[in-house]
Design a protein around this motif. Sequence first.
Motif, PDB file in Angstrom:
ATOM      1  N   SER A  61     104.083 -43.151  66.777  1.00 32.11           N
ATOM      2  CA  SER A  61     105.473 -42.939  66.397  1.00 32.11           C
ATOM      3  C   SER A  61     105.976 -44.034  65.465  1.00 32.11           C
ATOM      4  O   SER A  61     105.619 -45.207  65.613  1.00 32.11           O
ATOM      5  N   ASN A  62     106.815 -43.649  64.517  1.00 28.65           N
ATOM      6  CA  ASN A  62     107.393 -44.647  63.601  1.00 28.65           C
ATOM      7  C   ASN A  62     108.474 -45.474  64.283  1.00 28.65           C
ATOM      8  O   ASN A  62     109.129 -46.310  63.650  1.00 28.65           O
ATOM      9  N   ARG A  63     108.684 -45.278  65.570  1.00 32.21           N
ATOM     10  CA  ARG A  63     109.562 -46.171  66.325  1.00 32.21           C
ATOM     11  C   ARG A  63     108.891 -47.533  66.532  1.00 32.21           C
ATOM     12  O   ARG A  63     109.582 -48.507  66.882  1.00 32.21           O
TER      13      ARG A  63
END
Lengths: 111, 123
Positions: A61-63
């Motif tokens: 995830s780009n989190r």
Amino acid sequence: QSALTQPASVSGSPGQSITISCTGTSSDVGGYNFVSWYQQHPGKAPKLMIYDVTNRPSGISNRFSGSKSGNTASLTISGLQAEDEADYYCSSYTSSSTPVVFGGGTKVTVL
Amino acid sequence: EVQLVESGGGSVQPGGSLRLSCAASGFTFSNYGLGWVRQAPGKGLEWVSSIRHSGGTTHYADSVKGRFTISRDNSENTLYLQMSSLRAEDTAVYYCAKGNLPTGGTARGMDVWGQGTTVTVSS
């Protein structure tokens, strides 16, 4: 070879952002852009989250984002979710005789 | 599916030996560096050893140097760790892991991990 230094624990509420630091020396973190971050849930194998300081493997995830300043690398988790509760380890290439060194690990708690 | 499966763990007395194996599938084995990482009960990760894709270059943690030997059989897609003169402090779960980038080692990240095999050294 001494382990990289990480805080023992970091906590945050759902939706918040947290940052985990990883401090080394000019012989490892500061000297090379070869820092990786791993997530490990209890009883499970580690999972690669970041490599080469800032790069996310496919499917991550780009989190999750990584950065570095001097001898300290950081992992930031944005939009904290319950599933992010786990142990996180940094690692780095090192110019010593043993090419890889890990940090001591940080336990992330989602409040 | 890319997979690593360790075997060979068990209980052994101090001074004894064990050979761990790691069977790989789902990727071109000979293109990637591989390594062993261990985790003592309740402790963090400790890098143990790595071997380059060709098998020509190996590295060891100071704590196991001279006692452990890493090797690989690229024709059988299998990684090994021969452990001798085992000590109580070698007790851990041992993971094999695949280097993230082709022809590299394991220092730039390990993207595939086995489930781990437990080694217990006790009298």
